[in-house]
Enzyme design. Structure first.
Site, PDB file in Angstrom:
ATOM      1  N   ARG A 236     -19.036  -9.604 -36.492  1.00  0.00           N
ATOM      2  CA  ARG A 236     -17.334 -10.052 -36.677  1.00  0.00           C
ATOM      3  C   ARG A 236     -17.243  -8.655 -35.309  1.00  0.00           C
ATOM      4  O   ARG A 236     -17.735  -7.453 -35.338  1.00  0.00           O
ATOM      5  CB  ARG A 236     -17.704  -9.476 -37.651  1.00  0.00           C
ATOM      6  CG  ARG A 236     -17.265 -10.834 -38.368  1.00  0.00           C
ATOM      7  CD  ARG A 236     -15.755 -12.267 -38.282  1.00  0.00           C
ATOM      8  NE  ARG A 236     -15.892 -13.028 -39.563  1.00  0.00           N
ATOM      9  CZ  ARG A 236     -16.670 -14.458 -38.594  1.00  0.00           C
ATOM     10  NH1 ARG A 236     -17.810 -14.557 -37.751  1.00  0.00           N
ATOM     11  NH2 ARG A 236     -16.644 -15.888 -39.185  1.00  0.00           N
ATOM     12  N   GLU A 265      -9.043 -10.168 -32.728  1.00  0.00           N
ATOM     13  CA  GLU A 265      -9.460 -11.230 -32.174  1.00  0.00           C
ATOM     14  C   GLU A 265      -7.873 -12.021 -32.620  1.00  0.00           C
ATOM     15  O   GLU A 265      -8.049 -12.609 -33.510  1.00  0.00           O
ATOM     16  CB  GLU A 265     -10.511 -12.420 -32.895  1.00  0.00           C
ATOM     17  CG  GLU A 265     -11.374 -13.014 -31.936  1.00  0.00           C
ATOM     18  CD  GLU A 265     -12.653 -13.015 -32.997  1.00  0.00           C
ATOM     19  OE1 GLU A 265     -13.517 -13.021 -32.842  1.00  0.00           O
ATOM     20  OE2 GLU A 265     -12.923 -14.584 -33.776  1.00  0.00           O
ATOM     21  N   HIS A 283     -16.020 -16.545 -29.214  1.00  0.00           N
ATOM     22  CA  HIS A 283     -16.644 -16.628 -30.758  1.00  0.00           C
ATOM     23  C   HIS A 283     -16.952 -18.864 -30.446  1.00  0.00           C
ATOM     24  O   HIS A 283     -16.369 -18.817 -31.140  1.00  0.00           O
ATOM     25  CB  HIS A 283     -15.644 -16.934 -31.479  1.00  0.00           C
ATOM     26  CG  HIS A 283     -15.777 -16.443 -32.604  1.00  0.00           C
ATOM     27  ND1 HIS A 283     -15.213 -15.643 -33.710  1.00  0.00           N
ATOM     28  CD2 HIS A 283     -16.946 -16.722 -33.248  1.00  0.00           C
ATOM     29  CE1 HIS A 283     -15.471 -15.431 -35.049  1.00  0.00           C
ATOM     30  NE2 HIS A 283     -17.180 -16.226 -34.743  1.00  0.00           N
TER      31      HIS A 283
END
Ligand code: DGY
Length: 316
Positions: A236, A265, A283
């Site tokens: 993350r 993000e 991602h």
């Protein structure tokens, strides 16, 4: 009973739920569902299949009074207010195991792309600038013999270590728990974080985002990295202080960084886009046909189990 999907996922999920006579409603557009639309659609939902990009906060949980399960279509679940969901008696599930191999694969892909400067090579070719073999062209770093440091030695960290071992690296890991399997299969050594950061040539993050891991790699910890270090983040974005990392990359204080995840993000720090020594992916850690199909199946099976009065298969 009604299940709401915040986005279309592989068909197996809908097929399974319909087979069990659930009514399925799916947000069909190819974007994250806007919050107001989500709120309108979940009033009657008994179950929700959510994505890691859906922020399931108190407001949303209050908007689905009948809901008994939130099945997150991801292994990470930092997008969900877990305590509040629990306080409302809602079971939260995730999709562990089934995406381990895919995420481990992409970690090694990023590692090699950084070490051997693949995007720079690709750019030379695609802009027709290749002038022939050059003794100094795109010199990179060989993995064999290097220290590969893994932060977070769960399923994905272990799968990464096994792959990294095959490239001849020496594995270090840092984790709350001793991982006997990892140690016996790869010869990995458990070390404290500061030691891992200062010894490793490659550092890869494989821990969940929690209040404790937020900015774990802060300015002080990032300063410990070796000048030739490569940092890989497929976990993350918020685990790393991105601004501080960008400063290191700009000043060539480390060799490179590979990102699959970002601090804000889907907004990307524009400075990242200008850097040569980064490899950026959108991602896609779990983005294989195999993993995504199994994730869909597992999310649906969790819903079916909970709403049939059985235990969730993979509760958080
Ligand atoms: C997850 O499932 O949490 C991953 O980030 C997907 O790539």
């Amino acid at each position: 009973m009604e299940i709401f999907f915040t986005r279309e996922i592989p068909a197996i999920a809908e097929i399974l739920l319909k087979k069990h006579l659930f009514k399925v409603k799916v947000y069909k557009k190819n974007n994250s569902i806007p919050k107001d639309i989500l709120i309108k659609n979940i009033r009657n939902a008994d179950g929700l299949i959510s994505l890691l990009s859906d922020k399931i906060d108190k407001n949303l949980i209050d908007a689905m009074p009948k809901c008994r399960i939130i099945a997150n279509y991801a292994v990470g679940y930092n997008n969900i207010d877990l305590d509040y969901a629990r306080s409302k008696g809602i079971i939260v599930t995730n999709t562990p195991d089934v995406l381990t191999e895919s995420t481990a694969d992409i970690t090694l892909a990023l590692t090699l792309a950084c070490a051997r400067r693949l995007p720079e090579g690709q750019k030379i070719m695609k802009t027709n600038k290749f002038k022939g073999w050059g003794p100094k062209l795109l010199l990179g770093i060989e993995l064999s013999g290097k220290y590969f440091g893994i932060i977070g030695a769960g399923r994905i960290g272990t799968a990464v270590a096994i792959r990294a071992k095959a490239f001849g690296t020496k594995i270090l890991y840092c984790s709350n728990h001793k991982n006997d399997f990892l140690e016996s299969v790869t010869g990995a050594k458990k070390v404290p974080l500061a030691k891992l950061l200062s010894l490793s040539d490659i550092i890869s993050l494989h821990l969940p985002l929690t209040p404790k891991s937020y900015h774990l790699l802060n300015k002080d910890n990032l300063k410990l990295l070796k000048p030739n270090a490569i940092l890989i983040n497929t976990a993350r974005g918020e685990i790393v202080d991105e601004k501080e990392l960008i400063k290191l990359l700009k000043n060539n204080k480390i060799f490179a960084a590979g990102f699959d995840v970002y601090e804000n993000e889907p907004n990307i720090n524009p400075d990242l886009l200008k850097l040569k020594n980064v490899v950026l992916l959108p991602h896609v850690g779990s983005a294989t046909f195999e993993a995504r199909n199994k994730m869909a199946e597992l999310a649906a099976q969790n819903v079916i189990a909970v709403l049939s009065g059985r235990k969730a298969i993979t509760p958080v």
